[in-house]
Design a protein around this motif. Structure first.
Motif, PDB file in Angstrom:
ATOM      1  N   ARG A   8      -0.607   1.965 -11.370  1.00 43.73           N
ATOM      2  CA  ARG A   8       0.084   1.069 -10.436  1.00 43.73           C
ATOM      3  C   ARG A   8       1.590   1.061 -10.694  1.00 43.73           C
ATOM      4  O   ARG A   8       2.395   0.972  -9.778  1.00 43.73           O
ATOM      5  CB  ARG A   8      -0.510  -0.334 -10.508  1.00 43.73           C
ATOM      6  CG  ARG A   8      -1.877  -0.417  -9.797  1.00 43.73           C
ATOM      7  CD  ARG A   8      -2.460  -1.807  -9.726  1.00 43.73           C
ATOM      8  NE  ARG A   8      -2.766  -2.325 -11.050  1.00 43.73           N
ATOM      9  CZ  ARG A   8      -2.144  -3.352 -11.615  1.00 43.73           C
ATOM     10  NH1 ARG A   8      -1.182  -3.978 -10.973  1.00 43.73           N
ATOM     11  NH2 ARG A   8      -2.493  -3.767 -12.823  1.00 43.73           N
ATOM     12  N   ALA A  11       2.940   4.110  -9.089  1.00 45.33           N
ATOM     13  CA  ALA A  11       3.036   3.890  -7.638  1.00 45.33           C
ATOM     14  C   ALA A  11       4.301   3.106  -7.316  1.00 45.33           C
ATOM     15  O   ALA A  11       5.042   3.426  -6.383  1.00 45.33           O
ATOM     16  CB  ALA A  11       1.794   3.153  -7.135  1.00 45.33           C
ATOM     17  N   ARG A  25       0.077   5.987  -2.195  1.00 42.11           N
ATOM     18  CA  ARG A  25      -1.313   5.538  -2.037  1.00 42.11           C
ATOM     19  C   ARG A  25      -2.270   6.285  -2.958  1.00 42.11           C
ATOM     20  O   ARG A  25      -3.255   5.725  -3.448  1.00 42.11           O
ATOM     21  CB  ARG A  25      -1.764   5.707  -0.582  1.00 42.11           C
ATOM     22  CG  ARG A  25      -3.165   5.149  -0.365  1.00 42.11           C
ATOM     23  CD  ARG A  25      -3.449   4.885   1.079  1.00 42.11           C
ATOM     24  NE  ARG A  25      -3.539   6.126   1.834  1.00 42.11           N
ATOM     25  CZ  ARG A  25      -3.592   6.193   3.150  1.00 42.11           C
ATOM     26  NH1 ARG A  25      -3.548   5.086   3.859  1.00 42.11           N
ATOM     27  NH2 ARG A  25      -3.684   7.339   3.779  1.00 42.11           N
ATOM     28  N   HIS A  28      -2.539   4.416  -6.101  1.00 42.95           N
ATOM     29  CA  HIS A  28      -3.311   3.182  -5.973  1.00 42.95           C
ATOM     30  C   HIS A  28      -4.816   3.477  -5.901  1.00 42.95           C
ATOM     31  O   HIS A  28      -5.636   2.766  -6.476  1.00 42.95           O
ATOM     32  CB  HIS A  28      -2.885   2.408  -4.719  1.00 42.95           C
ATOM     33  CG  HIS A  28      -1.600   1.667  -4.889  1.00 42.95           C
ATOM     34  ND1 HIS A  28      -1.460   0.646  -5.807  1.00 42.95           N
ATOM     35  CD2 HIS A  28      -0.406   1.780  -4.270  1.00 42.95           C
ATOM     36  CE1 HIS A  28      -0.229   0.168  -5.736  1.00 42.95           C
ATOM     37  NE2 HIS A  28       0.439   0.839  -4.811  1.00 42.95           N
ATOM     38  N   ARG A 297      -0.734  -3.234   0.266  1.00 41.72           N
ATOM     39  CA  ARG A 297      -0.068  -2.735  -0.938  1.00 41.72           C
ATOM     40  C   ARG A 297       1.395  -2.401  -0.719  1.00 41.72           C
ATOM     41  O   ARG A 297       2.138  -2.189  -1.670  1.00 41.72           O
ATOM     42  CB  ARG A 297      -0.761  -1.452  -1.406  1.00 41.72           C
ATOM     43  CG  ARG A 297      -2.132  -1.679  -1.894  1.00 41.72           C
ATOM     44  CD  ARG A 297      -2.434  -0.640  -2.964  1.00 41.72           C
ATOM     45  NE  ARG A 297      -3.818  -0.743  -3.330  1.00 41.72           N
ATOM     46  CZ  ARG A 297      -4.776  -0.060  -2.730  1.00 41.72           C
ATOM     47  NH1 ARG A 297      -4.485   0.784  -1.769  1.00 41.72           N
ATOM     48  NH2 ARG A 297      -6.012  -0.213  -3.104  1.00 41.72           N
TER      49      ARG A 297
END
Ligand SMILES: [Zn+2]
Ligand SMILES: [Zn+2]
Length: 331
Positions: A8, A11, A25, A28, A297
């Motif tokens: 994460r 990301a 993505r 994630h 997100r």
């Protein structure tokens, strides 16, 4: 650092440097797969068989599982510098999201799925903001449909009772004269009202300023949605012209939050206006404007933008606990 957190963080740092949402993505998705792994060291070859895990993410998982900082993450951190840490801290402090759509208007998923996704992200609350009647192309909700939706949200909250709360709301069109496209008594019953312009975006600055001023000063309005209306991908759309100083000053005075809209094609307001709103003393709502669960997100890109200009959590209503958000609303 767990493999899930390492992925994460990667990301987030990719977003920080402006990577495409699709690349972000992938990390994630791998983070979700990593969450189900037992604690302790895992082998890269073995995790490559998991759904959504490729060669790069498998290496990250394997390295993090031994307790070390994955090399890929270390490199991104070194390149991003200390400000990125502030952005990560803001994103980690997020409590909710003031702007998302369900299949009641132009979203693709039932409100139950949107709520479940928000809860899975760790949000305490999220506001369901489907469109208002005049936006017929997006199946805007008539007063009757909005009343039914309020019952559906109440039922969902009663059924779950797990600490997460789906708040009632609307993304209400700001009509040409600055009035709002929904019955006033209904607006008064909603937890949060986001007001946005979706028509006549190319008006002259004078009328557009008057229109925005009327909306942000309306006592029902809590958030000014995507204030310039610009689209920055595909064929694009230029930003609406208005007296930003007047509008942001009015927002600050009225306590109306300026939205930092995180949709990749919007990223609204642009940097110069974001700075101007910050200087005017505005508070902000970091909103995804999600039309699908996965899009919730996108919020971290907005927190990255907030951190870049030095905004702290106190100015960001999407980091506030539910009690503070609602107390502020009724006051
Ligand atoms: Zn909108
Ligand atoms: Zn929206």
């Amino acid at each position: 650092m767990t493999p899930d957190e390492a992925l994460r963080r990667i990301a987030f740092l990719l977003e920080w440097r402006g990577a495409s949402p699709y690349r972000v993505r992938a990390f994630h998705t791998a983070a979700e797969a990593a969450r189900d792994l037992p604690p302790g060291p895992v082998d890269a070859e073995r995790v490559r068989g998991l759904r959504g895990v490729g060669p790069v993410t498998a290496e990250v998982i394997a390295q993090a599982s031994t307790g070390s900082v994955p090399r890929y993450l270390a490199r991104l951190q070194a390149e991003a510098g200390p400000d990125a840490e502030a952005g990560w801290a803001l994103a980690a402090a997020s409590t909710g999201d003031c702007h998302l759509h369900s299949d009641w208007s132009d979203g693709g998923s039932p409100l139950e799925d949107m709520a479940a996704a928000a809860r899975a992200l760790g949000h305490q609350w999220a506001v369901l903001t489907d469109h208002s009647p005049r936006l017929t192309i997006a199946h805007g909700l008539s007063p009757d449909r909005l009343r039914s939706q309020l019952r559906a949200v109440a039922a969902l909250n009663a059924e779950r009772g797990d600490g997460f709360r789906l708040l009632t709301g609307i993304e209400c069109d700001i009509l040409e004269d600055g009035s709002l496209d929904q019955d006033e008594d209904l607006l008064g019953r909603l937890d949060i009202v986001v007001a946005s312009v979706h028509s006549k975006l190319r008006s002259e600055p004078g009328p557009m300023t008057a229109r925005l001023l009327a909306a942000v000063r309306d006592p029902h309005v809590d958030v000014l949605g995507h204030c310039t209306g610009r689209l920055i991908t595909g064929r694009g759309r230029p930003q609406s012209r208005f007296d930003a100083e007047a509008v942001f000053t009015a927002c600050a005075e009225a306590g109306t939050a300026v939205e930092i809209n995180c949709r990749p094609e919007r990223r609204d307001p642009p940097d110069d206006l974001l700075l101007q709103a910050a200087a005017a003393g505005c508070r902000f709502a970091v909103d995804t404007d999600a039309h699908a669960p996965d899009q919730l997100r996108w919020q971290s890109s907005g927190y990255a933008r907030a951190a870049r200009i030095g905004l702290g959590a106190d100015r960001l209503i999407t980091t506030w606990p539910l009690e503070r958000l609602l107390a502020d609303r009724s006051g």
